[in-house]
Design a protein around this motif. Structure first.
Motif, mmCIF file in Angstrom:
data_model
loop_
_atom_site.group_PDB
_atom_site.id
_atom_site.type_symbol
_atom_site.label_atom_id
_atom_site.label_comp_id
_atom_site.label_asym_id
_atom_site.label_seq_id
_atom_site.Cartn_x
_atom_site.Cartn_y
_atom_site.Cartn_z
ATOM 1 N N GLU A 277 0.808 -1.221 0.000
ATOM 2 C CA GLU A 277 0.000 0.000 0.000
ATOM 3 C C GLU A 277 0.842 1.273 0.000
ATOM 4 N N ASN A 278 1.909 1.262 0.809
ATOM 5 C CA ASN A 278 2.669 2.509 0.956
ATOM 6 C C ASN A 278 3.892 2.572 0.035
ATOM 7 N N SER A 279 3.898 1.734 -1.011
ATOM 8 C CA SER A 279 5.038 1.752 -1.926
ATOM 9 C C SER A 279 4.594 2.263 -3.294
ATOM 10 N N LYS A 280 5.502 2.942 -3.944
ATOM 11 C CA LYS A 280 5.189 3.405 -5.303
ATOM 12 C C LYS A 280 5.347 2.271 -6.310
ATOM 13 N N LEU A 281 6.099 1.258 -5.924
ATOM 14 C CA LEU A 281 6.356 0.157 -6.843
ATOM 15 C C LEU A 281 5.165 -0.795 -6.897
ATOM 16 N N HIS A 282 4.974 -1.403 -8.050
ATOM 17 C CA HIS A 282 3.894 -2.353 -8.235
ATOM 18 C C HIS A 282 4.268 -3.259 -9.391
ATOM 19 N N ALA A 283 3.372 -4.177 -9.746
ATOM 20 C CA ALA A 283 3.601 -5.015 -10.920
ATOM 21 C C ALA A 283 2.305 -5.046 -11.717
ATOM 22 N N ALA A 284 1.766 -3.864 -11.968
ATOM 23 C CA ALA A 284 0.435 -3.760 -12.581
ATOM 24 C C ALA A 284 0.454 -2.891 -13.832
ATOM 25 N N PRO A 285 1.138 -3.345 -14.875
ATOM 26 C CA PRO A 285 1.249 -2.512 -16.075
ATOM 27 C C PRO A 285 -0.089 -2.225 -16.769
ATOM 28 N N LEU A 286 -1.040 -3.147 -16.686
ATOM 29 C CA LEU A 286 -2.315 -2.939 -17.381
ATOM 30 C C LEU A 286 -3.211 -1.959 -16.629
ATOM 31 N N SER A 287 -3.371 -2.194 -15.331
ATOM 32 C CA SER A 287 -4.343 -1.397 -14.581
ATOM 33 C C SER A 287 -3.764 -0.076 -14.105
ATOM 34 N N ARG A 288 -2.458 0.067 -14.163
ATOM 35 C CA ARG A 288 -1.890 1.343 -13.747
ATOM 36 C C ARG A 288 -1.251 2.065 -14.925
ATOM 37 N N ASN A 289 -1.755 1.705 -16.116
ATOM 38 C CA ASN A 289 -1.456 2.453 -17.346
ATOM 39 C C ASN A 289 0.013 2.651 -17.686
ATOM 40 N N ALA A 290 0.752 1.569 -17.733
ATOM 41 C CA ALA A 290 2.132 1.649 -18.211
ATOM 42 C C ALA A 290 2.113 1.844 -19.722
ATOM 43 N N LYS A 291 3.235 2.315 -20.256
ATOM 44 C CA LYS A 291 3.326 2.507 -21.709
ATOM 45 C C LYS A 291 3.735 1.197 -22.401
ATOM 46 N N ILE A 292 3.520 1.142 -23.705
ATOM 47 C CA ILE A 292 3.943 -0.039 -24.447
ATOM 48 C C ILE A 292 5.464 -0.041 -24.561
ATOM 49 N N GLY A 293 6.054 -1.193 -24.386
ATOM 50 C CA GLY A 293 7.501 -1.308 -24.537
ATOM 51 C C GLY A 293 7.857 -2.720 -24.952
ATOM 52 N N ILE A 294 9.129 -2.954 -25.175
ATOM 53 C CA ILE A 294 9.553 -4.288 -25.578
ATOM 54 C C ILE A 294 10.337 -4.935 -24.443
ATOM 55 N N LEU A 295 9.838 -6.069 -24.006
ATOM 56 C CA LEU A 295 10.509 -6.804 -22.946
ATOM 57 C C LEU A 295 10.500 -8.287 -23.314
ATOM 58 N N HIS A 296 11.648 -8.915 -23.195
ATOM 59 C CA HIS A 296 11.772 -10.350 -23.429
ATOM 60 C C HIS A 296 11.159 -10.782 -24.761
ATOM 61 N N GLY A 297 11.422 -9.994 -25.778
ATOM 62 C CA GLY A 297 11.051 -10.429 -27.113
ATOM 63 C C GLY A 297 9.649 -10.096 -27.560
ATOM 64 N N ALA A 298 8.897 -9.350 -26.758
ATOM 65 C CA ALA A 298 7.534 -9.015 -27.171
ATOM 66 C C ALA A 298 7.170 -7.602 -26.762
ATOM 67 N N ALA A 299 6.269 -7.002 -27.530
ATOM 68 C CA ALA A 299 5.760 -5.678 -27.180
ATOM 69 C C ALA A 299 4.527 -5.842 -26.314
ATOM 70 N N SER A 300 4.520 -5.170 -25.187
ATOM 71 C CA SER A 300 3.353 -5.209 -24.312
ATOM 72 C C SER A 300 3.407 -3.980 -23.411
ATOM 73 N N TYR A 301 2.374 -3.803 -22.606
ATOM 74 C CA TYR A 301 2.470 -2.736 -21.604
ATOM 75 C C TYR A 301 3.527 -3.154 -20.591
ATOM 76 N N VAL A 302 4.456 -2.251 -20.325
ATOM 77 C CA VAL A 302 5.594 -2.605 -19.471
ATOM 78 C C VAL A 302 5.863 -1.477 -18.469
ATOM 79 N N CYS A 303 6.140 -1.832 -17.246
ATOM 80 C CA CYS A 303 6.567 -0.836 -16.258
ATOM 81 C C CYS A 303 7.983 -0.415 -16.627
ATOM 82 N N GLN A 304 8.139 0.844 -16.998
ATOM 83 C CA GLN A 304 9.439 1.307 -17.474
ATOM 84 C C GLN A 304 9.560 2.804 -17.264
#
Lengths: 409, 267
Positions: A277-304
């Motif tokens: 709750e009190n951290s800025k970090l998360h692992a929610a690229p879809l629901s927290r609107n990350a931008k599209i990027g390339i990670l591990h060989g594929a384009a997807s929403y990525v925390c970057q």
């Protein structure tokens, strides 16, 4: 961007492997082009091969243990006094999670390609544990790449991997979690692709790995559809299928046979890891609107960050602790077929507490994120609404974390 | 692009009857200022300088280059700094070709067109994008060509014959042959003879293209591959930076000495 009907979502990509024209693809070093092409051809052939399908079904039934049960959570439903809450107990599968489907299929493919070595990545340790089981079952030598931080926090699964004869390669680079494990596993494959098969543990990575994994976990919704019809005589008017999303393999498997339904009838809800709750970090690229990027060989929403450096993530559940997400979930998000939200560490723990208090069920911290959403929305819905949660993993592996956070396990 | 700086460098090396020496260092390793000093100093001996723009999930790099990349990122290097390093370098070394090398996400985030424009402004001569293979790279490669920036294609031992021919056809002045199945900096596990055999196959396809060999080349192995048009050394240099920092020695002097020795071995 539009979804097609009557074609499996895994096959709705263009000739370069992109879903919706922009998600997925195969951003790989030249060295991997050939092995990826070989694998693509092989998989195309095998999935039409009756003998292979028979083999798959045989092992799914007799080795994985299909079907896993579909149960009503009566007491939890009564307590929340709203929608009916049901669970598909995928954690009953051999090994304790849905990862066994993908692992079994990859081991079968590896064997039919005549390769003797198989490597894979793992976060929570389930993908690694299952791959080590399947490798042992089919006589393959197995190496599992795992972040050093995850090795510490998911000890029970590491013990299981070693017991199955797999070698665990600890990864010390970067954040020492799943993202680094996947990178290191890919590097290993670059160096050894002539005799080694690689299994990507989720519906992520270059296009073909998304497809194989999705094709494997789709077993979950094949079973579920039959079970729902048996239980309710037909597909009820209002269903909500709630699943946690890290890479997104269990969610895709849980949803794949329901994507063609109108979303007013079958709503698909994905729950990502919101982190503490009190951290800025998360692992929610879809629901927290990350931008599209390339990670591990594929384009997807990525925390970057702005430059394109991959951000560190934080989640209590190692299995969801990943900065990217499957391209097929990005596609489902942008076509608005699925809705994505997140649950925090605290919400997931509270959900775990409530579910285990009322029910004889022990969901791991990953599906506890999905239960958190179910618990949140159920009281606001009527009794005709059917919520089904994919309880895709067993909490045995989380013993130490749960003990530490809740004082008991 | 026959009068490109890259082409001219190969021609000059050929006149001296030796392969061109290509070095690889990471921009910002270990600081922005130091990496520029290193670059300037080694360019006295190197024919072409590759400069990596570091990424924190490099799926094709081995330990040495990863260490350099993480170190540079930790010390705050950003993509705009990479361009400013090239710009300053070119102020005094305007005839020395610079090839930027990295992963596609950085270009994607910057925006392809803007990235190429920025390359042009800072006088970048070529680009290597590790995870943008043929044919996915076709559009980007032709955008580069329009701006007279060399897009450098890679060929590996796993590349099929048909594919190899297509890649050669689509390539610009230079082609990078990956010596073996490995990430960067691996131990040379294939015999130099075998590597040169594969190299010759590519060379025969089109004699006008400059083919360089990279991956696993060190002071020990460089001489055995002398027949090639060019040879790339990266990890061995990054390793020297790491060691010099550890020993608190002058990175610029030490790295320059390594490059000087490499050059002497192929003269």
């Amino acid at each position: 961007m539009k979804l097609k009907k009557k074609i499996a979502l895994i096959d709705q990509h263009n000739k370069f492997g992109f879903w919706g024209g922009k998600f997925g693809g195969s951003f790989i070093p030249e060295t991997l082009k050939k092995p990826v092409e070989d694998l693509t051809k092989k998989f195309q052939k095998l999935r039409k091969d009756k003998k292979f399908l028979k083999k798959r079904d045989f092992y799914f039934k007799n080795y994985v243990g299909s079907p896993t049960s579909f149960i009503k959570l009566e007491k939890l439903t009564d307590h929340l006094n709203g929608a009916q809450i049901w669970a598909k107990v995928v954690s009953e599968a051999n090994g304790g999670a849905h990862k066994i489907y993908n692992a079994t299929v990859h081991a079968l493919i590896c064997k039919s390609m005549g390769k003797k070595y198989i490597v894979g990545d793992t976060g929570a340790g389930y993908a690694g544990k299952m791959l080590s089981m399947a490798a042992k079952k089919f006589g393959l030598k197995c190496k599992i790449f795992m972040g050093a931080k995850d090795i510490k926090r998911q000890k029970p699964n590491c013990d299981a991997m070693r017991k199955n004869g797999a070698e665990i390669i600890p990864v010390y680079s970067g954040s020492q979690t799943l993202v680094d494990a996947v990178s290191e596993c890919m590097r290993y494959w670059v160096s050894n692709c002539d005799n080694t098969h690689m299994c990507v543990g989720s519906t992520v990575g270059p296009n073909i790995f998304v497809k194989i994994c999705g094709w494997s976990t789709a077993q979950i919704s094949r079973e579920l559809k039959i079970q729902i019809k048996d239980e309710f005589k037909k597909i009820p008017k209002k269903i909500k299928l709630i699943n946690c999303v890290g890479g997104g393999s269990s969610a895709y498997g849980f949803w794949s046979n329901f994507i063609d339904y109108d979303k007013k009838q079958v709503e698909l809800i994905g729950v990502e890891a919101g982190g503490p709750e009190n951290s800025k970090l998360h692992a929610a690229p879809l629901s927290r609107n990350a931008k599209i990027g390339i990670l591990h060989g594929a384009a997807s929403y990525v925390c970057q960050n702005k430059d394109g450096q991959i951000e560190e993530t934080e989640s209590i559940s190692a299995g969801l602790d990943y900065p990217g997400v499957s391209p097929i979930h990005c596609f489902l998000k942008d076509t608005r077929r699925a809705r994505y939200t997140y649950a925090t560490d605290e919400e997931a723990l509270n959900a775990y507490k409530m579910v285990t208090h009322f029910e004889n069920l022990n969901p791991s911290l990953e599906p506890s994120h999905a239960f958190a959403e179910a618990i949140k929305i159920a009281p606001k819905l009527n009794k005709e609404t059917i919520i089904i949660v994919n309880s895709c993993g067993d909490a045995k592996k989380d013993r130490d974390i749960i003990k530490q956070k809740l004082g008991k396990y | 692009m026959s009068n490109s700086l890259i082409n001219i460098s190969f021609k000059n090396a050929k006149k001296e009857n030796r392969p061109a020496l290509l070095t690889y260092t990471v921009a910002g390793d270990n600081t922005k200022k130091k990496s520029l000093e290193i670059l300037k100093s080694i360019s006295e001996y190197a024919d072409i300088c590759e400069l990596g723009f570091p990424h924190n999930t490099p799926i094709a790099d081995g330990g040495q280059i990863q260490t350099s990349a993480y170190r540079a990122i930790k010390n705050g290097i950003q993509i705009n700094d990479v361009f400013s390093i090239v710009k300053s370098f070119k102020k005094t070394k305007k005839n020395k070709p610079i090839i930027l090398m990295g992963y596609y996400n950085m270009i994607y985030q910057f925006n392809e067109n803007k990235f190429i424009k920025k390359c042009k402004e800072s006088k970048v001569d070529g680009l290597i994008v590790v995870d943008l293979p043929y044919p996915e790279n076709k559009i980007f490669a032709s955008k580069c060509k329009k701006k007279k920036i060399n897009f450098i294609q890679l060929i590996s031992p796993t590349t099929s014959k048909k594919r190899r021919n297509q890649i050669i056809k689509d390539s610009h002045d230079m082609i990078y042959y990956i010596s073996m199945l490995s990430t960067t900096g691996g131990k040379l596990k294939v015999s130099p003879k075998k590597i040169l055999q594969e190299y010759t196959k590519i060379k025969k396809q089109n004699k006008l293209k400059n083919i360089v060999i990279g991956f696993g080349i060190t002071e020990k192995t460089i001489k055995s591959l002398k027949k090639a048009d060019g040879l790339v050394v990266g990890s061995a240099i990054c390793k020297e930076i790491t060691n010099s920092i550890k020993k608190r020695q002058n990175t610029v002097t030490n790295v320059t000495n390594v490059v000087k020795r490499l050059k002497n071995k192929i003269k």
